[in-house]
Structure formats: C-alpha cells, structure tokens
Design a protein around this motif. Structure first.
Motif, mmCIF file in Angstrom:
data_model
loop_
_atom_site.group_PDB
_atom_site.id
_atom_site.type_symbol
_atom_site.label_atom_id
_atom_site.label_comp_id
_atom_site.label_asym_id
_atom_site.label_seq_id
_atom_site.Cartn_x
_atom_site.Cartn_y
_atom_site.Cartn_z
ATOM 1 N N GLU A 1 -6.906 12.953 -22.089
ATOM 2 C CA GLU A 1 -7.756 13.592 -22.751
ATOM 3 C C GLU A 1 -8.984 13.894 -22.095
ATOM 4 O OE1 GLU A 1 -6.670 10.908 -26.749
ATOM 5 O OE2 GLU A 1 -8.670 10.557 -25.639
ATOM 6 N N GLN B 1 -4.084 7.298 -21.793
ATOM 7 C CA GLN B 1 -4.321 8.274 -22.794
ATOM 8 C C GLN B 1 -5.531 8.852 -22.824
ATOM 9 O OE1 GLN B 1 -2.542 9.054 -25.580
ATOM 10 N NE2 GLN B 1 -4.208 10.589 -25.977
ATOM 11 N N ARG B 2 -6.734 8.136 -22.539
ATOM 12 C CA ARG B 2 -7.983 8.598 -22.024
ATOM 13 C C ARG B 2 -8.000 9.569 -20.878
ATOM 14 N NH1 ARG B 2 -8.997 4.071 -24.898
ATOM 15 N NH2 ARG B 2 -10.675 3.940 -26.103
#
Length: 83
Positions: A50, A46-47
């Motif tokens: 992003e 997820q990071r």
C-alpha cells in the motif's frame, strides 16, 4: 604506544576535533524489523504493497532486507503523527 589522545592546536583532544562520522548504513532482516516495529510479517508486507511502509531490498532469491535508516524514519513518523 601512547594511549592518551593528543591535543590539537585549540586544546581539544584529537577525538573531539574530528567531525562526527555517521555510522555505516545497516541492513535489517525481517525478524529484526518485526521486533522493531511490532507488526507481523503479513502486516509489514500489506503496508509495503500500500506504500505505507518502507520497501524491502532483495539480496537474493530468498533474502529480503530493509535499510535501517528507513525503518527508523518510519518509526519516527508514526511517533510524531500520534503525539
């Protein structure tokens, strides 16, 4: 064979006289990245999506790795930000 390093002209041993060579770059697999950063797989990905975590590199269809130096830099940045 002589086990003792030979002194250089300035009296230092040969090991001390040579410049420090950085260790070779290491590639880390996901289990080691998880152990190092304390995040789960889903949080890491997820990071990454992003732009808040180092991108993995593909070594093949089912082999992702991270550059150890980039992971270390990320950890250092988090530590600096939270001190």
């Amino acid at each position: 064979m002589n086990a003792h390093p030979q002194p250089t002209e300035d009296g230092a041993s040969a090991n001390q006289a040579s410049p420090q060579v950085p260790p070779p770059a290491r590639l880390l697999r996901l289990p080691e990245v998880i152990d190092r950063v304390g995040l789960r797989r889903s949080a890491i990905y997820q990071r990454m999506s992003e732009g808040r975590f180092p991108k993995s590199r593909s070594l093949g269809p089912k082999c992702a790795v991270w550059v150890e130096a980039e992971i270390n830099d990320w950890i250092d940045e988090i530590a600096r930000r939270n001190t």
